[in-house]
Each structure stands twice: as structure tokens, then as C-alpha cells.
Design a protein around this motif. Sequence first.
Motif, PDB file in Angstrom:
ATOM      1  N   LEU A  35       0.859  -1.180   0.000  1.00  0.00           N
ATOM      2  CA  LEU A  35       0.000   0.000   0.000  1.00  0.00           C
ATOM      3  C   LEU A  35       0.895   1.229   0.000  1.00  0.00           C
ATOM      4  CD1 LEU A  35      -2.507  -0.734   2.924  1.00  0.00           C
ATOM      5  CD2 LEU A  35      -2.971  -0.885   0.483  1.00  0.00           C
ATOM      6  N   ALA A  36       0.584   2.195  -0.806  1.00  0.00           N
ATOM      7  CA  ALA A  36       1.263   3.491  -0.766  1.00  0.00           C
ATOM      8  C   ALA A  36       0.180   4.552  -0.673  1.00  0.00           C
ATOM      9  CB  ALA A  36       2.118   3.700  -2.007  1.00  0.00           C
ATOM     10  N   LEU A  37       0.289   5.407   0.340  1.00  0.00           N
ATOM     11  CA  LEU A  37      -0.697   6.468   0.526  1.00  0.00           C
ATOM     12  C   LEU A  37      -0.318   7.639  -0.371  1.00  0.00           C
ATOM     13  CD1 LEU A  37      -1.013   6.397   4.429  1.00  0.00           C
ATOM     14  CD2 LEU A  37      -2.083   4.912   2.731  1.00  0.00           C
ATOM     15  N   PRO A  38      -1.234   8.112  -1.188  1.00  0.00           N
ATOM     16  CA  PRO A  38      -0.908   9.188  -2.127  1.00  0.00           C
ATOM     17  C   PRO A  38      -0.680  10.523  -1.413  1.00  0.00           C
ATOM     18  CG  PRO A  38      -3.211   8.562  -2.330  1.00  0.00           C
ATOM     19  CD  PRO A  38      -2.603   7.624  -1.342  1.00  0.00           C
ATOM     20  N   LEU A  39       0.284  11.278  -1.907  1.00  0.00           N
ATOM     21  CA  LEU A  39       0.584  12.600  -1.370  1.00  0.00           C
ATOM     22  C   LEU A  39      -0.661  13.477  -1.473  1.00  0.00           C
ATOM     23  CD1 LEU A  39       2.763  14.444  -0.196  1.00  0.00           C
ATOM     24  CD2 LEU A  39       3.352  15.100  -2.533  1.00  0.00           C
ATOM     25  N   GLY A  40      -1.081  14.010  -0.345  1.00  0.00           N
ATOM     26  CA  GLY A  40      -2.282  14.829  -0.310  1.00  0.00           C
ATOM     27  C   GLY A  40      -3.560  14.024  -0.121  1.00  0.00           C
ATOM     28  N   GLY A  41      -3.467  12.704  -0.262  1.00  0.00           N
ATOM     29  CA  GLY A  41      -4.647  11.853  -0.114  1.00  0.00           C
ATOM     30  C   GLY A  41      -4.534  10.895   1.052  1.00  0.00           C
ATOM     31  N   LYS A  47      -9.005   6.466   5.747  1.00  0.00           N
ATOM     32  CA  LYS A  47     -10.430   6.181   5.940  1.00  0.00           C
ATOM     33  C   LYS A  47     -10.855   4.960   5.129  1.00  0.00           C
ATOM     34  CE  LYS A  47     -11.728  10.891   7.075  1.00  0.00           C
ATOM     35  NZ  LYS A  47     -12.319  12.136   6.590  1.00  0.00           N
ATOM     36  N   ALA A  48     -10.360   4.850   3.896  1.00  0.00           N
ATOM     37  CA  ALA A  48     -10.708   3.704   3.046  1.00  0.00           C
ATOM     38  C   ALA A  48     -10.156   2.409   3.635  1.00  0.00           C
ATOM     39  CB  ALA A  48     -10.173   3.920   1.638  1.00  0.00           C
ATOM     40  N   ILE A  49      -8.959   2.458   4.173  1.00  0.00           N
ATOM     41  CA  ILE A  49      -8.345   1.268   4.798  1.00  0.00           C
ATOM     42  C   ILE A  49      -9.164   0.836   6.003  1.00  0.00           C
ATOM     43  CG2 ILE A  49      -6.317   0.467   6.086  1.00  0.00           C
ATOM     44  CD1 ILE A  49      -4.655   2.288   4.101  1.00  0.00           C
ATOM     45  N   ALA A  50      -9.514   1.788   6.866  1.00  0.00           N
ATOM     46  CA  ALA A  50     -10.306   1.466   8.060  1.00  0.00           C
ATOM     47  C   ALA A  50     -11.663   0.872   7.681  1.00  0.00           C
ATOM     48  CB  ALA A  50     -10.485   2.713   8.922  1.00  0.00           C
ATOM     49  N   LYS A  51     -12.280   1.415   6.640  1.00  0.00           N
ATOM     50  CA  LYS A  51     -13.579   0.905   6.192  1.00  0.00           C
ATOM     51  C   LYS A  51     -13.443  -0.496   5.588  1.00  0.00           C
ATOM     52  CE  LYS A  51     -17.477   1.923   3.187  1.00  0.00           C
ATOM     53  NZ  LYS A  51     -18.002   2.762   2.119  1.00  0.00           N
ATOM     54  N   ALA A  52     -12.410  -0.695   4.780  1.00  0.00           N
ATOM     55  CA  ALA A  52     -12.231  -1.976   4.086  1.00  0.00           C
ATOM     56  C   ALA A  52     -11.869  -3.121   5.024  1.00  0.00           C
ATOM     57  CB  ALA A  52     -11.154  -1.833   3.014  1.00  0.00           C
ATOM     58  N   PHE A  53     -11.069  -2.821   6.060  1.00  0.00           N
ATOM     59  CA  PHE A  53     -10.546  -3.900   6.902  1.00  0.00           C
ATOM     60  C   PHE A  53     -11.052  -3.862   8.339  1.00  0.00           C
ATOM     61  CE2 PHE A  53      -7.407  -3.202   3.500  1.00  0.00           C
ATOM     62  CZ  PHE A  53      -7.500  -4.444   2.893  1.00  0.00           C
ATOM     63  N   GLY A  54     -11.827  -2.846   8.680  1.00  0.00           N
ATOM     64  CA  GLY A  54     -12.367  -2.771  10.032  1.00  0.00           C
ATOM     65  C   GLY A  54     -11.337  -2.411  11.075  1.00  0.00           C
ATOM     66  N   VAL A  95      -8.027  -7.702  -5.548  1.00  0.00           N
ATOM     67  CA  VAL A  95      -8.933  -7.850  -4.410  1.00  0.00           C
ATOM     68  C   VAL A  95      -8.766  -6.665  -3.452  1.00  0.00           C
ATOM     69  CG1 VAL A  95      -9.428  -9.254  -2.355  1.00  0.00           C
ATOM     70  CG2 VAL A  95      -9.042 -10.360  -4.567  1.00  0.00           C
ATOM     71  N   VAL A  96      -7.507  -6.325  -3.126  1.00  0.00           N
ATOM     72  CA  VAL A  96      -7.247  -5.205  -2.214  1.00  0.00           C
ATOM     73  C   VAL A  96      -7.634  -3.877  -2.865  1.00  0.00           C
ATOM     74  CG1 VAL A  96      -5.437  -3.956  -0.956  1.00  0.00           C
ATOM     75  CG2 VAL A  96      -5.449  -6.462  -0.963  1.00  0.00           C
ATOM     76  N   ALA A  97      -7.262  -3.687  -4.121  1.00  0.00           N
ATOM     77  CA  ALA A  97      -7.582  -2.439  -4.829  1.00  0.00           C
ATOM     78  C   ALA A  97      -9.093  -2.209  -4.874  1.00  0.00           C
ATOM     79  CB  ALA A  97      -7.005  -2.468  -6.246  1.00  0.00           C
ATOM     80  N   ALA A  98      -9.864  -3.252  -5.088  1.00  0.00           N
ATOM     81  CA  ALA A  98     -11.322  -3.113  -5.136  1.00  0.00           C
ATOM     82  C   ALA A  98     -11.878  -2.683  -3.778  1.00  0.00           C
ATOM     83  CB  ALA A  98     -11.963  -4.428  -5.576  1.00  0.00           C
ATOM     84  N   LYS A  99     -11.302  -3.216  -2.706  1.00  0.00           N
ATOM     85  CA  LYS A  99     -11.760  -2.835  -1.367  1.00  0.00           C
ATOM     86  C   LYS A  99     -11.457  -1.372  -1.059  1.00  0.00           C
ATOM     87  CE  LYS A  99     -11.559  -7.275   0.966  1.00  0.00           C
ATOM     88  NZ  LYS A  99     -11.120  -7.973   2.163  1.00  0.00           N
ATOM     89  N   LEU A 100     -10.357  -0.865  -1.605  1.00  0.00           N
ATOM     90  CA  LEU A 100      -9.927   0.502  -1.294  1.00  0.00           C
ATOM     91  C   LEU A 100     -10.488   1.536  -2.262  1.00  0.00           C
ATOM     92  CD1 LEU A 100      -6.224  -0.177  -0.300  1.00  0.00           C
ATOM     93  CD2 LEU A 100      -8.211   0.077   1.187  1.00  0.00           C
ATOM     94  N   GLY A 101     -11.076   1.101  -3.350  1.00  0.00           N
ATOM     95  CA  GLY A 101     -11.705   2.013  -4.288  1.00  0.00           C
ATOM     96  C   GLY A 101     -10.794   3.092  -4.836  1.00  0.00           C
ATOM     97  N   GLY A 102      -9.521   2.789  -5.036  1.00  0.00           N
ATOM     98  CA  GLY A 102      -8.579   3.743  -5.611  1.00  0.00           C
ATOM     99  C   GLY A 102      -8.020   4.768  -4.637  1.00  0.00           C
ATOM    100  N   ALA A 103      -8.304   4.628  -3.341  1.00  0.00           N
ATOM    101  CA  ALA A 103      -7.836   5.606  -2.351  1.00  0.00           C
ATOM    102  C   ALA A 103      -6.351   5.458  -2.028  1.00  0.00           C
ATOM    103  CB  ALA A 103      -8.649   5.492  -1.070  1.00  0.00           C
ATOM    104  N   ALA A 104      -5.753   4.315  -2.370  1.00  0.00           N
ATOM    105  CA  ALA A 104      -4.319   4.079  -2.136  1.00  0.00           C
ATOM    106  C   ALA A 104      -3.754   3.333  -3.339  1.00  0.00           C
ATOM    107  CB  ALA A 104      -4.103   3.264  -0.857  1.00  0.00           C
ATOM    108  N   TYR A 105      -2.469   3.484  -3.563  1.00  0.00           N
ATOM    109  CA  TYR A 105      -1.802   2.747  -4.627  1.00  0.00           C
ATOM    110  C   TYR A 105      -1.491   1.344  -4.112  1.00  0.00           C
ATOM    111  CZ  TYR A 105      -1.048   7.495  -6.356  1.00  0.00           C
ATOM    112  OH  TYR A 105      -1.230   8.781  -6.766  1.00  0.00           O
ATOM    113  N   THR A 106      -1.725   0.336  -4.945  1.00  0.00           N
ATOM    114  CA  THR A 106      -1.494  -1.054  -4.546  1.00  0.00           C
ATOM    115  C   THR A 106      -0.622  -1.754  -5.584  1.00  0.00           C
ATOM    116  OG1 THR A 106      -3.551  -1.712  -5.635  1.00  0.00           O
ATOM    117  CG2 THR A 106      -3.668  -1.258  -3.268  1.00  0.00           C
ATOM    118  N   THR A 107       0.220  -2.640  -5.101  1.00  0.00           N
ATOM    119  CA  THR A 107       1.084  -3.433  -5.970  1.00  0.00           C
ATOM    120  C   THR A 107       1.191  -4.835  -5.390  1.00  0.00           C
ATOM    121  OG1 THR A 107       2.416  -1.465  -6.429  1.00  0.00           O
ATOM    122  CG2 THR A 107       3.357  -3.585  -7.060  1.00  0.00           C
ATOM    123  N   ASP A 108       1.001  -5.855  -6.219  1.00  0.00           N
ATOM    124  CA  ASP A 108       1.127  -7.234  -5.748  1.00  0.00           C
ATOM    125  C   ASP A 108       2.590  -7.545  -5.467  1.00  0.00           C
ATOM    126  OD1 ASP A 108       1.001  -9.985  -5.246  1.00  0.00           O
ATOM    127  OD2 ASP A 108      -0.644 -10.243  -6.653  1.00  0.00           O
TER     128      ASP A 108
END
Length: 189
Positions: A35-41, A47-54, A95-108
Amino acid sequence: MADYSLISTPPLAGTDLRFGTCRITAPADLALVSLALPLGGEDAAQKAIAKAFGTALPDIGQSAAASDGSTTLLRLGIDQGFVMFTHATPDAERVVAAKLGGAAYTTDQTDVWCALDVTGPDCRRALERICPIDLHPDAFTIGSLARTTMEHLGVIVIRTDTDSFRLLSASSSAQSFLHAVETSFANVM
């Protein structure tokens, strides 16, 4: 022409070794997505991580289990973490990208890393022979993680329970990694 079918196999698949009261195993079907958190985002990503994973992305150097226990979040840096979970098919990133809805950068990262689980009352003694960080429970509590070296290899150490650790290292040197851990356990037991 011959008809070949290639099957992806983790480099340490099937590892199950016992040394006295300790055990070294390779977890099956382990997926790792960065996971990489985008600059400014950053706030939106958190919030997306907390929602996706509880659960929130933990503090740096800590891990946190998702509310359903199926996923572990690892915090490696200010804007960097891993999502670690059991997943048998090669689509973990989607799977992870779908849970986060584009709020973070993901790489397998699944094929980049290999993992060993070490358990037992003497496992800390064996790890301390090859790990330069303080693994004492007062300094390295359950859920703690650190990047370090073992022998000459880069490793992420995660304390998963009182007498349990998960070790992640580069899959390109998986056999050397296993040899270093196995040798240390053999010398302690």
C-alpha cells in the motif's frame, strides 16, 4: 511440440521442520500487497483502509489484524504498508484495490517475498543468534514488526504471538534464508 503447463509454486512451499519444541513452516497461499498512501490523499486512504478492513493502518513498526481476522495490515513507513492475507489465486492486488476504491496505490508483492512461521518456546533464542534487534517481549511486543537483516539477508520480522514470529524475506534468496534460520534452530536445540 510438447504441451507444458506451468504451475506457480512458492519457493518454500511444503517447509515443515521441527527442532525440539520449535517448528518452522512456510504458510500456504500467503498473499502480500503493498500500500502506498498518495501525497495529499493520506486521510482519504486511511479512511478507506479502516472501512475496508475494520481497523486503521497501525503505527509504523506495528501490525494490526482486520476485524474479521482474515487479513493483517503491516505499517512499514509513513506512507507505506503491506496487506497480508491467505489467498490462493494470483489476483491478490485486484482484491485489495477493489476494497480501497482507488484511495491508495497497490502493488502485488506476493511473488517477491517468501515467508516462514517460527513457533515454540525456544524460537526467540534461535532467532536472536541471527537477528540484531532486541526480540525480548518487553521491547518487541505482539504485533511489533521491524526490517532487519539475518545473516546477510534483508528480513521483516513480525511477532505474531508470545512464542511465534513470521519472517518475510526476498524470494530470490529463499533457500539461503531457510538455511540461515534452519541452521540457527539446529544449533540452539
